[in-house]
Design a protein around this motif. Structure first.
Motif, PDB file in Angstrom:
ATOM      1  N   VAL A  10      30.555   0.755  29.995  1.00  0.00           N
ATOM      2  CA  VAL A  10      30.985  -0.637  29.965  1.00  0.00           C
ATOM      3  C   VAL A  10      32.176  -0.712  29.019  1.00  0.00           C
ATOM      4  O   VAL A  10      32.093  -0.237  27.877  1.00  0.00           O
ATOM      5  CB  VAL A  10      29.862  -1.571  29.498  1.00  0.00           C
ATOM      6  N   TYR A  11      33.254  -1.298  29.487  1.00  0.00           N
ATOM      7  CA  TYR A  11      34.479  -1.389  28.697  1.00  0.00           C
ATOM      8  C   TYR A  11      34.633  -2.815  28.153  1.00  0.00           C
ATOM      9  O   TYR A  11      34.487  -3.793  28.892  1.00  0.00           O
ATOM     10  CB  TYR A  11      35.688  -1.016  29.555  1.00  0.00           C
ATOM     11  N   TYR A  12      34.942  -2.879  26.855  1.00  0.00           N
ATOM     12  CA  TYR A  12      35.070  -4.150  26.162  1.00  0.00           C
ATOM     13  C   TYR A  12      36.478  -4.298  25.584  1.00  0.00           C
ATOM     14  O   TYR A  12      37.000  -3.344  24.994  1.00  0.00           O
ATOM     15  CB  TYR A  12      34.081  -4.238  25.004  1.00  0.00           C
ATOM     16  N   CYS A  13      37.042  -5.486  25.715  1.00  0.00           N
ATOM     17  CA  CYS A  13      38.272  -5.766  24.984  1.00  0.00           C
ATOM     18  C   CYS A  13      37.915  -6.489  23.687  1.00  0.00           C
ATOM     19  O   CYS A  13      36.856  -7.127  23.583  1.00  0.00           O
ATOM     20  CB  CYS A  13      39.250  -6.584  25.812  1.00  0.00           C
ATOM     21  N   ALA A  14      38.800  -6.359  22.730  1.00  0.00           N
ATOM     22  CA  ALA A  14      38.537  -6.930  21.411  1.00  0.00           C
ATOM     23  C   ALA A  14      39.842  -7.322  20.749  1.00  0.00           C
ATOM     24  O   ALA A  14      40.901  -6.763  21.045  1.00  0.00           O
ATOM     25  CB  ALA A  14      37.785  -5.928  20.547  1.00  0.00           C
ATOM     26  N   THR A  15      39.729  -8.258  19.809  1.00  0.00           N
ATOM     27  CA  THR A  15      40.891  -8.642  19.024  1.00  0.00           C
ATOM     28  C   THR A  15      40.443  -9.083  17.633  1.00  0.00           C
ATOM     29  O   THR A  15      39.243  -9.157  17.349  1.00  0.00           O
ATOM     30  CB  THR A  15      41.689  -9.755  19.727  1.00  0.00           C
ATOM     31  N   ARG A  16      41.409  -9.331  16.792  1.00  0.00           N
ATOM     32  CA  ARG A  16      41.148  -9.735  15.419  1.00  0.00           C
ATOM     33  C   ARG A  16      42.333 -10.553  14.944  1.00  0.00           C
ATOM     34  O   ARG A  16      43.420 -10.422  15.489  1.00  0.00           O
ATOM     35  CB  ARG A  16      40.966  -8.493  14.539  1.00  0.00           C
ATOM     36  N   PHE A  17      42.158 -11.356  13.935  1.00  0.00           N
ATOM     37  CA  PHE A  17      43.246 -12.237  13.505  1.00  0.00           C
ATOM     38  C   PHE A  17      44.111 -11.586  12.434  1.00  0.00           C
ATOM     39  O   PHE A  17      44.371 -12.157  11.384  1.00  0.00           O
ATOM     40  CB  PHE A  17      42.678 -13.563  13.022  1.00  0.00           C
ATOM     41  N   ASN A  18      44.517 -10.358  12.704  1.00  0.00           N
ATOM     42  CA  ASN A  18      45.579  -9.729  11.940  1.00  0.00           C
ATOM     43  C   ASN A  18      46.182  -8.641  12.825  1.00  0.00           C
ATOM     44  O   ASN A  18      45.763  -8.473  13.975  1.00  0.00           O
ATOM     45  CB  ASN A  18      45.071  -9.172  10.605  1.00  0.00           C
ATOM     46  N   ASN A  19      47.127  -7.922  12.298  1.00  0.00           N
ATOM     47  CA  ASN A  19      47.844  -6.954  13.128  1.00  0.00           C
ATOM     48  C   ASN A  19      47.508  -5.516  12.753  1.00  0.00           C
ATOM     49  O   ASN A  19      48.281  -4.604  13.051  1.00  0.00           O
ATOM     50  CB  ASN A  19      49.350  -7.194  13.018  1.00  0.00           C
ATOM     51  N   ASP A  20      46.347  -5.314  12.138  1.00  0.00           N
ATOM     52  CA  ASP A  20      45.930  -3.964  11.764  1.00  0.00           C
ATOM     53  C   ASP A  20      45.312  -3.262  12.966  1.00  0.00           C
ATOM     54  O   ASP A  20      44.430  -3.817  13.635  1.00  0.00           O
ATOM     55  CB  ASP A  20      44.902  -4.012  10.638  1.00  0.00           C
ATOM     56  N   VAL A  21      45.753  -2.062  13.223  1.00  0.00           N
ATOM     57  CA  VAL A  21      45.264  -1.287  14.363  1.00  0.00           C
ATOM     58  C   VAL A  21      44.309  -0.228  13.829  1.00  0.00           C
ATOM     59  O   VAL A  21      44.730   0.702  13.133  1.00  0.00           O
ATOM     60  CB  VAL A  21      46.433  -0.630  15.118  1.00  0.00           C
ATOM     61  N   THR A  22      43.034  -0.364  14.141  1.00  0.00           N
ATOM     62  CA  THR A  22      42.035   0.566  13.617  1.00  0.00           C
ATOM     63  C   THR A  22      41.101   1.017  14.724  1.00  0.00           C
ATOM     64  O   THR A  22      41.030   0.393  15.787  1.00  0.00           O
ATOM     65  CB  THR A  22      41.196  -0.084  12.506  1.00  0.00           C
ATOM     66  N   LYS A  23      40.351   2.078  14.450  1.00  0.00           N
ATOM     67  CA  LYS A  23      39.438   2.638  15.434  1.00  0.00           C
ATOM     68  C   LYS A  23      37.987   2.210  15.232  1.00  0.00           C
ATOM     69  O   LYS A  23      37.151   2.480  16.078  1.00  0.00           O
ATOM     70  CB  LYS A  23      39.520   4.163  15.405  1.00  0.00           C
ATOM     71  N   SER A  24      37.701   1.564  14.134  1.00  0.00           N
ATOM     72  CA  SER A  24      36.322   1.195  13.855  1.00  0.00           C
ATOM     73  C   SER A  24      35.949  -0.113  14.546  1.00  0.00           C
ATOM     74  O   SER A  24      36.639  -1.124  14.388  1.00  0.00           O
ATOM     75  CB  SER A  24      36.108   1.034  12.353  1.00  0.00           C
ATOM     76  N   ARG A  25      34.841  -0.108  15.253  1.00  0.00           N
ATOM     77  CA  ARG A  25      34.431  -1.318  15.963  1.00  0.00           C
ATOM     78  C   ARG A  25      34.072  -2.440  14.980  1.00  0.00           C
ATOM     79  O   ARG A  25      34.096  -3.613  15.333  1.00  0.00           O
ATOM     80  CB  ARG A  25      33.253  -1.025  16.878  1.00  0.00           C
TER      81      ARG A  25
END
Length: 124
Positions: free
Chosen positions: A93-108
């Motif tokens: 199952v593939y999930y999209c995600a976002t966050r309210f900053n521009n940091d690109v990280t691998k941790s869920r």
């Protein structure tokens, strides 16, 4: 409030391609990082790909590097995961995600907003 909706999953034979889409409502996300994760049965949710607001930074899991491409269309508040040369082990199952900053990280744990997921099944 942010709502994310994935689409584009399905059943495909090994070696085939799929393109997943994530659409959003409630807030413009052009200034924020976006990502794709996946979760196979019985396994933890794992990172697949992520990119910064205007694509300056893109990172991939080693398992998908060279086969998957993350992209976004900020005018439409959408992002995509182009998946090529699919393998049975990409089934998840593939999930999209976002966050309210521009940091690109691998941790869920760093990603705050999630879609409901779309199933991708790759047959051998």
């Amino acid at each position: 409030q942010v709502q994310l909706v994935e689409s584009g999953g399905g059943l495909v034979q090994a070696g085939g391609s799929l393109r997943l889409s994530c659409t959003t409502s409630g807030r413009t996300l052009s200034s924020y990082a976006v990502a794709w994760f996946r979760q196979a049965p019985g396994k933890e949710r794992e990172f697949a790909a992520a990119m910064s607001s205007y694509g300056m930074t893109r990172i991939y899991a080693d398992s998908v590097k060279g086969r998957f491409t993350i992209s976004r269309d900020n005018t439409r508040n959408r992002w995509y995961l182009e998946m090529n040369t699919l393998k049975p082990e990409d089934t998840a199952v593939y999930y999209c995600a976002t966050r309210f900053n521009n940091d690109v990280t691998k941790s869920r744990y760093d990603w705050k907003y999630w879609g409901q997921g779309t199933q991708v099944t790759v047959s051998s």
